[in-house]
Design a protein around this motif. Structure first.
Motif, PDB file in Angstrom:
ATOM      1  N   UNK A  51      36.821  40.675  45.895  1.00  0.00           N
ATOM      2  CA  UNK A  51      37.213  39.449  45.432  1.00  0.00           C
ATOM      3  C   UNK A  51      38.242  38.885  46.241  1.00  0.00           C
ATOM      4  N   UNK A  52      37.897  37.560  46.767  1.00  0.00           N
ATOM      5  CA  UNK A  52      38.998  37.086  47.399  1.00  0.00           C
ATOM      6  C   UNK A  52      40.017  36.307  46.568  1.00  0.00           C
ATOM      7  N   UNK A  53      41.263  37.124  46.698  1.00  0.00           N
ATOM      8  CA  UNK A  53      42.291  36.834  45.579  1.00  0.00           C
ATOM      9  C   UNK A  53      43.682  36.377  46.607  1.00  0.00           C
ATOM     10  N   UNK A  54      44.334  35.464  46.081  1.00  0.00           N
ATOM     11  CA  UNK A  54      45.903  35.277  46.729  1.00  0.00           C
ATOM     12  C   UNK A  54      46.599  36.451  46.796  1.00  0.00           C
ATOM     13  N   UNK A  55      47.152  36.922  47.985  1.00  0.00           N
ATOM     14  CA  UNK A  55      47.861  38.294  48.337  1.00  0.00           C
ATOM     15  C   UNK A  55      49.120  38.120  49.027  1.00  0.00           C
ATOM     16  N   UNK A  56      49.833  38.861  48.806  1.00  0.00           N
ATOM     17  CA  UNK A  56      51.121  39.020  49.721  1.00  0.00           C
ATOM     18  C   UNK A  56      51.489  40.627  50.026  1.00  0.00           C
ATOM     19  N   UNK A  57      51.538  40.566  51.248  1.00  0.00           N
ATOM     20  CA  UNK A  57      51.903  42.060  51.719  1.00  0.00           C
ATOM     21  C   UNK A  57      50.658  42.973  51.442  1.00  0.00           C
ATOM     22  N   UNK A  58      49.311  42.327  51.436  1.00  0.00           N
ATOM     23  CA  UNK A  58      48.224  43.095  51.366  1.00  0.00           C
ATOM     24  C   UNK A  58      47.892  43.755  49.990  1.00  0.00           C
ATOM     25  N   UNK A  99      42.447  33.364  36.149  1.00  0.00           N
ATOM     26  CA  UNK A  99      42.148  33.261  37.597  1.00  0.00           C
ATOM     27  C   UNK A  99      41.097  34.193  38.024  1.00  0.00           C
ATOM     28  N   UNK A 100      41.435  35.425  37.886  1.00  0.00           N
ATOM     29  CA  UNK A 100      40.526  36.573  38.380  1.00  0.00           C
ATOM     30  C   UNK A 100      39.161  36.439  37.622  1.00  0.00           C
ATOM     31  N   UNK A 101      39.281  35.950  36.312  1.00  0.00           N
ATOM     32  CA  UNK A 101      38.061  35.897  35.739  1.00  0.00           C
ATOM     33  C   UNK A 101      37.180  34.700  36.316  1.00  0.00           C
ATOM     34  N   UNK A 102      37.648  33.625  37.014  1.00  0.00           N
ATOM     35  CA  UNK A 102      36.920  32.477  37.308  1.00  0.00           C
ATOM     36  C   UNK A 102      36.259  32.996  39.095  1.00  0.00           C
ATOM     37  N   UNK A 103      37.173  33.656  39.586  1.00  0.00           N
ATOM     38  CA  UNK A 103      36.683  34.209  41.017  1.00  0.00           C
ATOM     39  C   UNK A 103      35.516  35.277  40.649  1.00  0.00           C
ATOM     40  N   UNK A 104      35.577  36.193  39.538  1.00  0.00           N
ATOM     41  CA  UNK A 104      34.494  37.111  39.197  1.00  0.00           C
ATOM     42  C   UNK A 104      33.154  36.145  38.772  1.00  0.00           C
ATOM     43  N   UNK A 134      21.138  39.112  39.064  1.00  0.00           N
ATOM     44  CA  UNK A 134      20.409  38.893  38.076  1.00  0.00           C
ATOM     45  C   UNK A 134      19.877  39.860  37.225  1.00  0.00           C
ATOM     46  N   UNK A 135      18.926  39.614  36.360  1.00  0.00           N
ATOM     47  CA  UNK A 135      18.334  40.746  35.374  1.00  0.00           C
ATOM     48  C   UNK A 135      17.822  41.939  36.374  1.00  0.00           C
ATOM     49  N   UNK A 136      17.046  41.582  37.485  1.00  0.00           N
ATOM     50  CA  UNK A 136      16.472  42.573  38.304  1.00  0.00           C
ATOM     51  C   UNK A 136      17.520  43.300  39.286  1.00  0.00           C
ATOM     52  N   UNK A 137      18.332  42.482  39.507  1.00  0.00           N
ATOM     53  CA  UNK A 137      19.664  43.121  40.378  1.00  0.00           C
ATOM     54  C   UNK A 137      20.944  43.166  39.751  1.00  0.00           C
ATOM     55  N   UNK A 138      20.859  43.836  38.860  1.00  0.00           N
ATOM     56  CA  UNK A 138      22.103  43.941  37.990  1.00  0.00           C
ATOM     57  C   UNK A 138      23.438  44.211  38.580  1.00  0.00           C
ATOM     58  N   UNK A 139      24.488  43.992  38.006  1.00  0.00           N
ATOM     59  CA  UNK A 139      25.679  43.918  38.669  1.00  0.00           C
ATOM     60  C   UNK A 139      26.360  45.317  37.981  1.00  0.00           C
ATOM     61  N   UNK A 140      25.957  46.122  38.542  1.00  0.00           N
ATOM     62  CA  UNK A 140      26.335  47.648  38.006  1.00  0.00           C
ATOM     63  C   UNK A 140      27.837  48.147  38.244  1.00  0.00           C
ATOM     64  N   UNK A 141      28.349  49.066  37.768  1.00  0.00           N
ATOM     65  CA  UNK A 141      29.553  49.327  38.241  1.00  0.00           C
ATOM     66  C   UNK A 141      29.893  49.700  39.459  1.00  0.00           C
ATOM     67  N   UNK A 142      28.867  50.416  40.030  1.00  0.00           N
ATOM     68  CA  UNK A 142      28.584  50.704  41.700  1.00  0.00           C
ATOM     69  C   UNK A 142      28.782  49.550  42.307  1.00  0.00           C
ATOM     70  N   UNK A 143      28.049  48.694  42.145  1.00  0.00           N
ATOM     71  CA  UNK A 143      28.002  47.158  42.788  1.00  0.00           C
ATOM     72  C   UNK A 143      29.275  46.714  42.922  1.00  0.00           C
ATOM     73  N   UNK A 144      29.882  46.739  41.494  1.00  0.00           N
ATOM     74  CA  UNK A 144      31.392  46.048  41.261  1.00  0.00           C
ATOM     75  C   UNK A 144      32.225  46.667  42.143  1.00  0.00           C
ATOM     76  N   UNK A 145      32.452  47.970  42.160  1.00  0.00           N
ATOM     77  CA  UNK A 145      33.283  48.542  43.130  1.00  0.00           C
ATOM     78  C   UNK A 145      33.055  48.247  44.642  1.00  0.00           C
TER      79      UNK A 145
END
Length: 145
Positions: A107-114, A79-84, A92-103
């Motif tokens: 991600x909009x995931x189902x939640x309960x109690x935050x 499920x999380x892989x699909x959201x990612x 894209x190649x010029x705007x890489x998804x670096x660890x900094x951008x990942x942080x």
């Protein structure tokens, strides 16, 4: 892994920046760097092609490993892989998804109690057609057929 390193064929999956075969490009003769149960996300090449790695593996430097704080089910991980993967179109190649951008990515995931509701994620995936197959133990992998 540096490009000048020669790897012998083995049994350890090598996850690279590929969007094919669960990100596995080869099998190497090496002790796995990861025990399995993580999500791999290429930040170069096939950016955002998130995969759940169920077994021990090694990864190239073009892959970010997301290691859950607590073990989660394969269904919740998928499920999380699909959201990612839905976030990948922002990079894209010029705007890489670096660890900094990942942080910085939310991600909009189902939640309960935050907190993420992994049980709900699992139930949603298992309710899909063929979702039941994730709950079944597999004695034989496709590679063994």
């Amino acid at each position: 892994m540096p490009s000048n390193v020669i790897c012998l064929r083995g049994e350890t999956p090598l996850v690279t920046a590929s969007d094919w075969n669960n990100g596995i490009s080869d099998y190497i003769d090496s002790i796995p760097d990861w025990e399995g149960g993580q999500i791999t996300v290429p930040n170069n090449g096939s950016i955002g092609a998130a995969f759940y790695q169920p077994r021990p593996f090694s990864a190239s430097r073009d892959v970010t490993i997301l290691d859950p704080l607590k073990p989660i089910s394969p269904a919740a991980a998928l499920f999380i892989c699909t959201v990612i993967r839905k976030e990948a179109n922002r990079y894209n190649y010029a705007r890489k998804w670096t660890i900094g951008r990942m942080r910085e990515t939310i991600l909009k995931l189902p939640s309960s109690g935050g907190k993420p509701d992994f049980m709900k994620m699992e139930k949603l995936v298992l309710a899909l057609p063929l979702g039941w197959s994730l709950a079944q133990p597999h004695a034989t992998s496709i590679a063994q057929l």
